[in-house]
Design a protein around this motif. Sequence first.
Motif, PDB file in Angstrom:
ATOM      1  N   GLY A 276     -17.413 -11.958  -8.302  1.00  0.00           N
ATOM      2  CA  GLY A 276     -16.453 -12.759  -9.046  1.00  0.00           C
ATOM      3  C   GLY A 276     -16.066 -14.036  -8.335  1.00  0.00           C
ATOM      4  N   ARG A 277     -15.032 -14.686  -8.864  1.00  0.00           N
ATOM      5  CA  ARG A 277     -14.560 -15.962  -8.310  1.00  0.00           C
ATOM      6  C   ARG A 277     -13.053 -16.003  -8.105  1.00  0.00           C
ATOM      7  N   SER A 278     -12.315 -15.208  -8.869  1.00  0.00           N
ATOM      8  CA  SER A 278     -10.862 -15.410  -8.903  1.00  0.00           C
ATOM      9  C   SER A 278     -10.116 -14.082  -8.874  1.00  0.00           C
ATOM     10  N   PRO A 279     -10.085 -13.387  -7.721  1.00  0.00           N
ATOM     11  CA  PRO A 279      -9.330 -12.136  -7.667  1.00  0.00           C
ATOM     12  C   PRO A 279      -7.845 -12.383  -7.872  1.00  0.00           C
ATOM     13  N   ALA A 280      -7.215 -11.490  -8.599  1.00  0.00           N
ATOM     14  CA  ALA A 280      -5.788 -11.648  -8.926  1.00  0.00           C
ATOM     15  C   ALA A 280      -5.063 -10.355  -8.573  1.00  0.00           C
ATOM     16  N   GLY A 281      -4.471  -9.687  -9.570  1.00  0.00           N
ATOM     17  CA  GLY A 281      -3.700  -8.481  -9.293  1.00  0.00           C
ATOM     18  C   GLY A 281      -4.583  -7.313  -8.878  1.00  0.00           C
ATOM     19  N   PHE A 282      -3.986  -6.367  -8.169  1.00  0.00           N
ATOM     20  CA  PHE A 282      -4.716  -5.180  -7.732  1.00  0.00           C
ATOM     21  C   PHE A 282      -3.755  -4.007  -7.625  1.00  0.00           C
ATOM     22  N   VAL A 283      -4.306  -2.795  -7.705  1.00  0.00           N
ATOM     23  CA  VAL A 283      -3.494  -1.584  -7.613  1.00  0.00           C
ATOM     24  C   VAL A 283      -4.282  -0.510  -6.870  1.00  0.00           C
TER      25      VAL A 283
ATOM     26  N   ARG B 214      -2.886 -15.746  16.192  1.00  0.00           N
ATOM     27  CA  ARG B 214      -2.136 -15.495  14.964  1.00  0.00           C
ATOM     28  C   ARG B 214      -3.038 -15.393  13.738  1.00  0.00           C
ATOM     29  N   PHE B 215      -4.322 -15.779  13.865  1.00  0.00           N
ATOM     30  CA  PHE B 215      -5.197 -15.759  12.705  1.00  0.00           C
ATOM     31  C   PHE B 215      -5.476 -14.329  12.264  1.00  0.00           C
ATOM     32  N   GLN B 216      -5.358 -14.086  10.959  1.00  0.00           N
ATOM     33  CA  GLN B 216      -5.620 -12.774  10.383  1.00  0.00           C
ATOM     34  C   GLN B 216      -7.001 -12.763   9.737  1.00  0.00           C
ATOM     35  N   MET B 217      -7.922 -12.016  10.356  1.00  0.00           N
ATOM     36  CA  MET B 217      -9.247 -11.835   9.755  1.00  0.00           C
ATOM     37  C   MET B 217      -9.091 -11.088   8.432  1.00  0.00           C
ATOM     38  N   PRO B 218      -9.747 -11.544   7.349  1.00  0.00           N
ATOM     39  CA  PRO B 218      -9.630 -10.835   6.070  1.00  0.00           C
ATOM     40  C   PRO B 218     -10.052  -9.376   6.171  1.00  0.00           C
ATOM     41  N   THR B 219      -9.404  -8.562   5.385  1.00  0.00           N
ATOM     42  CA  THR B 219      -9.800  -7.162   5.256  1.00  0.00           C
ATOM     43  C   THR B 219     -11.111  -7.052   4.491  1.00  0.00           C
ATOM     44  N   ILE B 220     -11.228  -7.816   3.414  1.00  0.00           N
ATOM     45  CA  ILE B 220     -12.410  -7.829   2.552  1.00  0.00           C
ATOM     46  C   ILE B 220     -12.709  -9.269   2.154  1.00  0.00           C
ATOM     47  N   TRP B 221     -13.949  -9.709   2.362  1.00  0.00           N
ATOM     48  CA  TRP B 221     -14.429 -10.925   1.708  1.00  0.00           C
ATOM     49  C   TRP B 221     -15.068 -10.524   0.374  1.00  0.00           C
TER      50      TRP B 221
ATOM     51  N   SER C  26     -13.271 -15.865  -1.562  1.00  0.00           N
ATOM     52  CA  SER C  26     -12.080 -15.116  -1.958  1.00  0.00           C
ATOM     53  C   SER C  26     -11.953 -13.879  -1.073  1.00  0.00           C
ATOM     54  N   LYS C  27     -10.718 -13.363  -0.954  1.00  0.00           N
ATOM     55  CA  LYS C  27     -10.502 -12.304   0.033  1.00  0.00           C
ATOM     56  C   LYS C  27      -9.307 -11.435  -0.325  1.00  0.00           C
ATOM     57  N   LEU C  28      -9.282 -10.277   0.323  1.00  0.00           N
ATOM     58  CA  LEU C  28      -8.130  -9.383   0.364  1.00  0.00           C
ATOM     59  C   LEU C  28      -7.716  -9.293   1.816  1.00  0.00           C
TER      60      LEU C  28
ATOM     61  N   ALA D  63       0.831  -1.198   0.000  1.00  0.00           N
ATOM     62  CA  ALA D  63       0.000   0.000   0.000  1.00  0.00           C
ATOM     63  C   ALA D  63       0.867   1.250   0.000  1.00  0.00           C
ATOM     64  N   PRO D  64       0.308   2.393  -0.406  1.00  0.00           N
ATOM     65  CA  PRO D  64       1.090   3.634  -0.400  1.00  0.00           C
ATOM     66  C   PRO D  64       1.682   3.975   0.963  1.00  0.00           C
ATOM     67  N   TRP D  65       1.075   3.493   2.043  1.00  0.00           N
ATOM     68  CA  TRP D  65       1.611   3.773   3.386  1.00  0.00           C
ATOM     69  C   TRP D  65       2.563   2.682   3.871  1.00  0.00           C
ATOM     70  N   GLY D  66       2.818   1.636   3.058  1.00  0.00           N
ATOM     71  CA  GLY D  66       3.899   0.710   3.351  1.00  0.00           C
ATOM     72  C   GLY D  66       3.520  -0.682   3.804  1.00  0.00           C
ATOM     73  N   GLU D  67       2.247  -0.972   4.085  1.00  0.00           N
ATOM     74  CA  GLU D  67       1.855  -2.316   4.499  1.00  0.00           C
ATOM     75  C   GLU D  67       1.530  -3.174   3.273  1.00  0.00           C
ATOM     76  N   ALA D  68       1.831  -4.472   3.377  1.00  0.00           N
ATOM     77  CA  ALA D  68       1.597  -5.395   2.269  1.00  0.00           C
ATOM     78  C   ALA D  68       0.236  -6.069   2.419  1.00  0.00           C
ATOM     79  N   PHE D  69      -0.441  -6.248   1.278  1.00  0.00           N
ATOM     80  CA  PHE D  69      -1.727  -6.944   1.210  1.00  0.00           C
ATOM     81  C   PHE D  69      -1.655  -7.990   0.097  1.00  0.00           C
ATOM     82  N   TYR D  70      -2.576  -8.967   0.166  1.00  0.00           N
ATOM     83  CA  TYR D  70      -2.628  -9.957  -0.917  1.00  0.00           C
ATOM     84  C   TYR D  70      -4.068 -10.385  -1.153  1.00  0.00           C
ATOM     85  N   THR D  71      -4.330 -10.932  -2.337  1.00  0.00           N
ATOM     86  CA  THR D  71      -5.616 -11.544  -2.657  1.00  0.00           C
ATOM     87  C   THR D  71      -5.472 -13.055  -2.640  1.00  0.00           C
ATOM     88  N   ASP D  72      -6.522 -13.728  -2.165  1.00  0.00           N
ATOM     89  CA  ASP D  72      -6.542 -15.194  -2.145  1.00  0.00           C
ATOM     90  C   ASP D  72      -7.848 -15.672  -2.755  1.00  0.00           C
TER      91      ASP D  72
END
Length: 518
Positions: free
Chosen positions: A302-309, A288-295, A238-240, A220-229
């Motif tokens: 959709g079904r298959s989130p991939a890249g994001f910006v 240690r479990f990380q609750m998703p930011t977005i379901w 699927s989630k972010l 992210a612009p403020w420096g934290e990393a995110f991913y899609t699954d």
Amino acid sequence: MVMDRMHWTTGAMLLALCAEAQPAQSSREPGRREREEAAYRVTRADLPPEVTLEVGGLALVDPPRGAREGDGPRVVAVTRRGEVWGIDGFAGLAPNATPTATLLAEGLHEPLGLLMSEDGTLVTACRSELARLVDRDGDGRYERQETVADGWRVSGNYHEYNFGPALGVDGSHWITTNKPFGDQPFGRVDWRGYALRIAPDGTWSPMCAGLRSPAGIEVAPWGEAFYTDNQGEWCGASKLSLLAPGTYHGHPHGIASTEDPRWRWSRPRELPEGWTYARVLDSERFPRFQMPTIWFPYDKMGRSPAGFVWDTTGGRFGPFPGQIFVADQYEAAVFRVSLERVGPHWQGACYRFREGLSCGAVRLAFTPSGALLVGESARGWGSRGALDEGLERIDWTGELPFEIKTMSLLEDNSGFALRFTMDVDVRSASAETSYSIQSYTYAATESYGSPELDARPHDVLGTRLHDDGRGVDLTVDGLRRGYVFELHAEGVRRGRGGPGLLHQRAFYTLGALHQRPR
């Protein structure tokens, strides 16, 4: 994801068929595609037939010597076939529908990401290494491939993809590793289903465990990393998600790797079969479990989130600066996400944005002029798009779409605040009957995905229109943590009785409540 659609169980296929029969698929209002096109025009790059652009990663570099005025930067695309293509004439202010394409390198091992690094070189995550592409003589072609890091192993399973990299604020590179799927005749290897951080000197560390099919990663612009699954076993939808160091994201496949001293935290506790994520969130057993930011609700988003910006264009791409745009490979679409921080937790809402692309959307990149490039591939994974591969460009035409801009949690936890891109009709936006809300959660299960569980409707008890006429507060009964709140706003009209919203639904993932002052 994308990556394992042919291996669904019979039960999962039935779930998918049921999902496709839901109103989510039949409620698309007539003319919506035309309204999307009026605000966001899609142009396809018309490339020669010998260019098979099954895009795995996109980056923008300086134009080549002798480039035409107005062509803009060169688009570099790596493909799943291991080729590196340079596309010229498609990223300028006036995109050329018939750009030129030049083969810049070949021989990479299924690269699924591309990044312009701080030293001006291109870096890509291949199956067995993080590789740097080197242009030794400055002619725009890459004569050499250098290994940045390769300390993790692959077993030969087809599903052991790597994605990335994303550039950390400290100059490190982050990648995500896909877990294997199906038979593993060559045995298991460590660090599958992980986020790895690779330091500038090439040393690497596992940072997060329990990933499944983590097809997109960004900082992210403020420096934290995110991913899609991607939805599947132990990933109810699927989630972010935020990649906070030391966190566990729910899939047990690679937990044994945490016994290795490279893992600096305690071993994560596996989630019990069938527990809902709301129950996990309320338990103290899973720190240690990380609750998703977005379901991303299945098929509804959709079904298959991939890249994001992140949209860092400062408004050149329309009324959504600072939001996230997410590619969906199956849906051949781009979605939108707005985030907010509630206490220590990132959460927010997702919205449909632009559908009807020619092929499955895999990677995204913004041009300097504020257009959104979409790299595409079907790759046998299946896609609603009519074509198998390609490159498209989405430009804002200047016409303002009437949309829900953001959905956020009210400070007193009494409901949600909606902001719109345009003035709303006072009567319709103030009517409680203009809105309907339901909530549901998912289960952590070995089955392929989860149905929506513990669903219930919520009454809208009151409304308060914002002073500027572009927002409304909704008082909603019974908010609960760990649930998706699905909002329908069919009754809201544009100012003075105008047309309804272009996209009438928003999906808010409520992972945390505001802490009230004592």
